[in-house]
Motif scaffolding. Structure first.
Motif, PDB file in Angstrom:
ATOM      1  N   ARG A 168       0.832  -1.211   0.000  1.00 24.81           N
ATOM      2  CA  ARG A 168       0.000   0.000   0.000  1.00 24.81           C
ATOM      3  C   ARG A 168       0.864   1.258   0.000  1.00 24.81           C
ATOM      4  O   ARG A 168       0.603   2.210  -0.731  1.00 24.81           O
ATOM      5  CB  ARG A 168      -0.927   0.002   1.219  1.00 24.81           C
ATOM      6  CG  ARG A 168      -2.120  -0.937   1.108  1.00 24.81           C
ATOM      7  CD  ARG A 168      -3.165  -0.631   2.172  1.00 24.81           C
ATOM      8  NE  ARG A 168      -2.637  -0.813   3.514  1.00 24.81           N
ATOM      9  CZ  ARG A 168      -2.694  -1.956   4.196  1.00 24.81           C
ATOM     10  NH1 ARG A 168      -3.258  -3.016   3.634  1.00 24.81           N
ATOM     11  NH2 ARG A 168      -2.205  -2.048   5.415  1.00 24.81           N
ATOM     12  N   GLU A 169       1.902   1.248   0.833  1.00 25.76           N
ATOM     13  CA  GLU A 169       2.783   2.420   0.930  1.00 25.76           C
ATOM     14  C   GLU A 169       3.484   2.711  -0.394  1.00 25.76           C
ATOM     15  O   GLU A 169       3.763   3.871  -0.713  1.00 25.76           O
ATOM     16  CB  GLU A 169       3.830   2.196   2.022  1.00 25.76           C
ATOM     17  CG  GLU A 169       3.256   2.186   3.433  1.00 25.76           C
ATOM     18  CD  GLU A 169       4.282   1.733   4.459  1.00 25.76           C
ATOM     19  OE1 GLU A 169       5.462   1.525   4.073  1.00 25.76           O
ATOM     20  OE2 GLU A 169       3.916   1.589   5.640  1.00 25.76           O
ATOM     21  N   ARG A 170       3.776   1.665  -1.167  1.00 26.54           N
ATOM     22  CA  ARG A 170       4.547   1.829  -2.404  1.00 26.54           C
ATOM     23  C   ARG A 170       3.685   1.763  -3.659  1.00 26.54           C
ATOM     24  O   ARG A 170       4.197   1.723  -4.775  1.00 26.54           O
ATOM     25  CB  ARG A 170       5.661   0.768  -2.452  1.00 26.54           C
ATOM     26  CG  ARG A 170       6.780   1.077  -1.462  1.00 26.54           C
ATOM     27  CD  ARG A 170       7.559  -0.142  -1.049  1.00 26.54           C
ATOM     28  NE  ARG A 170       8.662   0.231  -0.169  1.00 26.54           N
ATOM     29  CZ  ARG A 170       8.523   0.515   1.119  1.00 26.54           C
ATOM     30  NH1 ARG A 170       7.315   0.478   1.681  1.00 26.54           N
ATOM     31  NH2 ARG A 170       9.570   0.845   1.856  1.00 26.54           N
ATOM     32  N   GLY A 171       2.382   1.723  -3.478  1.00 25.28           N
ATOM     33  CA  GLY A 171       1.482   1.737  -4.617  1.00 25.28           C
ATOM     34  C   GLY A 171       1.483   0.465  -5.436  1.00 25.28           C
ATOM     35  O   GLY A 171       1.148   0.491  -6.624  1.00 25.28           O
ATOM     36  N   VAL A 172       1.833  -0.646  -4.827  1.00 19.21           N
ATOM     37  CA  VAL A 172       1.806  -1.938  -5.515  1.00 19.21           C
ATOM     38  C   VAL A 172       0.486  -2.633  -5.198  1.00 19.21           C
ATOM     39  O   VAL A 172       0.150  -2.839  -4.031  1.00 19.21           O
ATOM     40  CB  VAL A 172       2.982  -2.832  -5.076  1.00 19.21           C
ATOM     41  CG1 VAL A 172       2.905  -4.199  -5.774  1.00 19.21           C
ATOM     42  CG2 VAL A 172       4.317  -2.159  -5.372  1.00 19.21           C
ATOM     43  N   ARG A 173      -0.256  -2.980  -6.221  1.00 22.01           N
ATOM     44  CA  ARG A 173      -1.557  -3.627  -6.019  1.00 22.01           C
ATOM     45  C   ARG A 173      -1.370  -5.145  -5.955  1.00 22.01           C
ATOM     46  O   ARG A 173      -0.787  -5.750  -6.865  1.00 22.01           O
ATOM     47  CB  ARG A 173      -2.514  -3.247  -7.143  1.00 22.01           C
ATOM     48  CG  ARG A 173      -2.778  -1.742  -7.235  1.00 22.01           C
ATOM     49  CD  ARG A 173      -3.859  -1.423  -8.235  1.00 22.01           C
ATOM     50  NE  ARG A 173      -5.163  -1.899  -7.778  1.00 22.01           N
ATOM     51  CZ  ARG A 173      -6.302  -1.748  -8.471  1.00 22.01           C
ATOM     52  NH1 ARG A 173      -6.272  -1.163  -9.654  1.00 22.01           N
ATOM     53  NH2 ARG A 173      -7.436  -2.197  -8.002  1.00 22.01           N
ATOM     54  N   LEU A 174      -1.875  -5.732  -4.878  1.00 17.42           N
ATOM     55  CA  LEU A 174      -1.785  -7.176  -4.689  1.00 17.42           C
ATOM     56  C   LEU A 174      -3.115  -7.815  -5.059  1.00 17.42           C
ATOM     57  O   LEU A 174      -4.154  -7.501  -4.474  1.00 17.42           O
ATOM     58  CB  LEU A 174      -1.444  -7.503  -3.227  1.00 17.42           C
ATOM     59  CG  LEU A 174      -0.134  -6.944  -2.674  1.00 17.42           C
ATOM     60  CD1 LEU A 174       0.027  -7.352  -1.219  1.00 17.42           C
ATOM     61  CD2 LEU A 174       1.062  -7.399  -3.495  1.00 17.42           C
ATOM     62  N   HIS A 175      -3.068  -8.729  -6.013  1.00 15.45           N
ATOM     63  CA  HIS A 175      -4.269  -9.470  -6.414  1.00 15.45           C
ATOM     64  C   HIS A 175      -4.081 -10.966  -6.171  1.00 15.45           C
ATOM     65  O   HIS A 175      -4.878 -11.603  -5.485  1.00 15.45           O
ATOM     66  CB  HIS A 175      -4.589  -9.214  -7.893  1.00 15.45           C
ATOM     67  CG  HIS A 175      -4.877  -7.791  -8.219  1.00 15.45           C
ATOM     68  ND1 HIS A 175      -6.032  -7.157  -7.834  1.00 15.45           N
ATOM     69  CD2 HIS A 175      -4.145  -6.874  -8.897  1.00 15.45           C
ATOM     70  CE1 HIS A 175      -6.017  -5.901  -8.261  1.00 15.45           C
ATOM     71  NE2 HIS A 175      -4.878  -5.702  -8.900  1.00 15.45           N
ATOM     72  N   ALA A 176      -3.028 -11.523  -6.740  1.00 18.81           N
ATOM     73  CA  ALA A 176      -2.802 -12.961  -6.647  1.00 18.81           C
ATOM     74  C   ALA A 176      -2.367 -13.391  -5.252  1.00 18.81           C
ATOM     75  O   ALA A 176      -2.775 -14.448  -4.763  1.00 18.81           O
ATOM     76  CB  ALA A 176      -1.753 -13.392  -7.671  1.00 18.81           C
ATOM     77  N   LEU A 177      -1.531 -12.576  -4.594  1.00 16.74           N
ATOM     78  CA  LEU A 177      -1.003 -12.994  -3.297  1.00 16.74           C
ATOM     79  C   LEU A 177      -2.095 -13.226  -2.261  1.00 16.74           C
ATOM     80  O   LEU A 177      -2.071 -14.250  -1.567  1.00 16.74           O
ATOM     81  CB  LEU A 177       0.027 -11.982  -2.788  1.00 16.74           C
ATOM     82  CG  LEU A 177       0.720 -12.373  -1.480  1.00 16.74           C
ATOM     83  CD1 LEU A 177       1.518 -13.663  -1.656  1.00 16.74           C
ATOM     84  CD2 LEU A 177       1.640 -11.258  -0.999  1.00 16.74           C
ATOM     85  N   PRO A 178      -3.085 -12.318  -2.107  1.00 15.62           N
ATOM     86  CA  PRO A 178      -4.148 -12.601  -1.122  1.00 15.62           C
ATOM     87  C   PRO A 178      -4.906 -13.893  -1.427  1.00 15.62           C
ATOM     88  O   PRO A 178      -5.300 -14.615  -0.500  1.00 15.62           O
ATOM     89  CB  PRO A 178      -5.055 -11.373  -1.237  1.00 15.62           C
ATOM     90  CG  PRO A 178      -4.167 -10.287  -1.738  1.00 15.62           C
ATOM     91  CD  PRO A 178      -3.223 -10.971  -2.689  1.00 15.62           C
ATOM     92  N   GLU A 179      -5.104 -14.203  -2.708  1.00 14.97           N
ATOM     93  CA  GLU A 179      -5.794 -15.444  -3.054  1.00 14.97           C
ATOM     94  C   GLU A 179      -4.959 -16.654  -2.659  1.00 14.97           C
ATOM     95  O   GLU A 179      -5.496 -17.665  -2.152  1.00 14.97           O
ATOM     96  CB  GLU A 179      -6.090 -15.479  -4.554  1.00 14.97           C
ATOM     97  CG  GLU A 179      -7.154 -14.487  -5.023  1.00 14.97           C
ATOM     98  CD  GLU A 179      -7.512 -14.720  -6.482  1.00 14.97           C
ATOM     99  OE1 GLU A 179      -7.692 -15.889  -6.876  1.00 14.97           O
ATOM    100  OE2 GLU A 179      -7.593 -13.731  -7.230  1.00 14.97           O
ATOM    101  N   LEU A 180      -3.661 -16.572  -2.896  1.00 17.17           N
ATOM    102  CA  LEU A 180      -2.773 -17.684  -2.535  1.00 17.17           C
ATOM    103  C   LEU A 180      -2.722 -17.866  -1.019  1.00 17.17           C
ATOM    104  O   LEU A 180      -2.747 -19.003  -0.518  1.00 17.17           O
ATOM    105  CB  LEU A 180      -1.379 -17.409  -3.094  1.00 17.17           C
ATOM    106  CG  LEU A 180      -0.341 -18.539  -2.965  1.00 17.17           C
ATOM    107  CD1 LEU A 180      -0.800 -19.768  -3.726  1.00 17.17           C
ATOM    108  CD2 LEU A 180       1.012 -18.069  -3.494  1.00 17.17           C
ATOM    109  N   VAL A 181      -2.671 -16.781  -0.305  1.00 13.93           N
ATOM    110  CA  VAL A 181      -2.660 -16.852   1.171  1.00 13.93           C
ATOM    111  C   VAL A 181      -3.970 -17.466   1.671  1.00 13.93           C
ATOM    112  O   VAL A 181      -3.971 -18.268   2.616  1.00 13.93           O
ATOM    113  CB  VAL A 181      -2.441 -15.452   1.773  1.00 13.93           C
ATOM    114  CG1 VAL A 181      -2.712 -15.464   3.280  1.00 13.93           C
ATOM    115  CG2 VAL A 181      -1.007 -14.980   1.506  1.00 13.93           C
TER     116      VAL A 181
END
Length: 304
Positions: free
Chosen positions: A284-297
């Motif tokens: 969030r701080e660096r403006g990187v959007r996470l899509h796949a990682l939350p699904e994998l977790v």
């Protein structure tokens, strides 16, 4: 030198047993009744001798005469009570756990300049659990020595007893970047129930893993450049090539895969949850959007 090793798991057992050849070592544990009465470590790589044994000295509190503390617990075990105990000792504390920026800020707030980042150069695991004994197999990759952000005397002792080590101001940043970059792979093992073969043959996990790795590499490289060996690892451009690499690795270094399955597939649920929260915050701080990682977790959590 009087050294206190906090934690008597596989990693702490290796460092403590080796350092006991050149220093007085005390292991601080949570429960004396469950503490090991014998430690035996077997090194997989390098020249003989390979085996080493120790009858450990254990305690519930950090001895008053300790000169330095080597903290070898998981990141999620660095709770308020333990950190307060570390702070009260008023000596340098080298922390081997994967400490990401938010947790590092908390540790520095409590420990000040006595906090010393460190990155393990030892890979260790217990093939079986034996009551009152710690029987560990380990290796020390040449490409990845133990890095310590200071404490040259401790680093010199590590080298003296056969543990490759270097003083590096980048120890903390390198440890954090590697932890973040490799997190999807280790999470994929957990999502496959602790089996690398099942992970490699599960199309959903492999697809999510490759996509999540691209996400975490963006976050990792905002903290530090990855070492050469890590960059080489990420050259697999497709699940097919990754499966071929896994087969080759299993034939060349089968015990490394046993370690990955036992360690990351089964034992680190609490630490992994903390690491994921930190990655989310950094993204969030660096403006990187996470899509796949939350699904994998989420897949891994469902298998826990």
């Amino acid at each position: 030198m009087n050294i206190t090793v906090v934690g008597a798991g596989a990693l702490g057992a290796v460092y403590g047993t080796k350092l006991a050849h050149a220093a007085r070592v005390v292991f601080v544990v949570r429960d004396l009744a469950r503490a090991p009465r014998l430690i035996h470590i077997d090194r997989i790589n390098g020249a003989a001798p390979h085996g080493d044994s120790l009858t450990p000295v254990t305690a519930l509190e950090i001895p008053a005469d300790t000169d330095v503390i080597l903290c070898a617990v998981r990141a999620d075990q660095l709770d308020g009570s333990l950190v307060d105990q570390l702070a009260a000792a008023n000596v340098p504390v080298a922390v081997l756990a994967p400490v990401l920026p938010r947790r590092e800020a908390q540790l520095r707030d409590k420990l000040g300049d006595r906090y010393v980042a460190a990155m393990p150069g030892v890979i260790a695991y217990e093939p079986t659990d034996t009551p009152h004994e710690r029987r560990v197999r380990y290796w020390t990759p040449k490409s990845s020595p133990t890095l310590v952000a200071g404490l040259p005397e401790l680093v010199a002792l590590m080298r003296q007893v056969g543990l490759p080590a270097e003083v590096s101001e980048r120890a903390g940043a390198t440890q954090a970047a590697i932890t973040i970059a490799f997190f999807p792979i280790l999470t994929g093992i957990a999502a496959a129930g602790g089996s690398i073969d099942r992970m490699a043959n599960n199309k959903e996990i492999m697809k999510l893993g490759f996509a999540a790795t691209k996400e975490t590499q963006q976050v990792a490289r905002a903290l530090s450049e990855l070492p050469g060996w890590a960059n080489a690892f990420f050259k697999f451009s497709s699940p097919l090539l990754a499966r071929a690499g896994i087969k080759l690795g299993q034939s060349k270094a089968p015990e490394a895969f046993v370690f990955l399955e036992k360690h990351f597939g089964q034992k680190l649920a609490g630490q992994n949850a903390e690491v994921f929260r930190e990655i989310e915050a950094l993204a969030r701080e660096r403006g990187v959007r996470l899509h796949a990682l939350p699904e994998l977790v989420a897949l891994a959590a469902a298998r826990a």
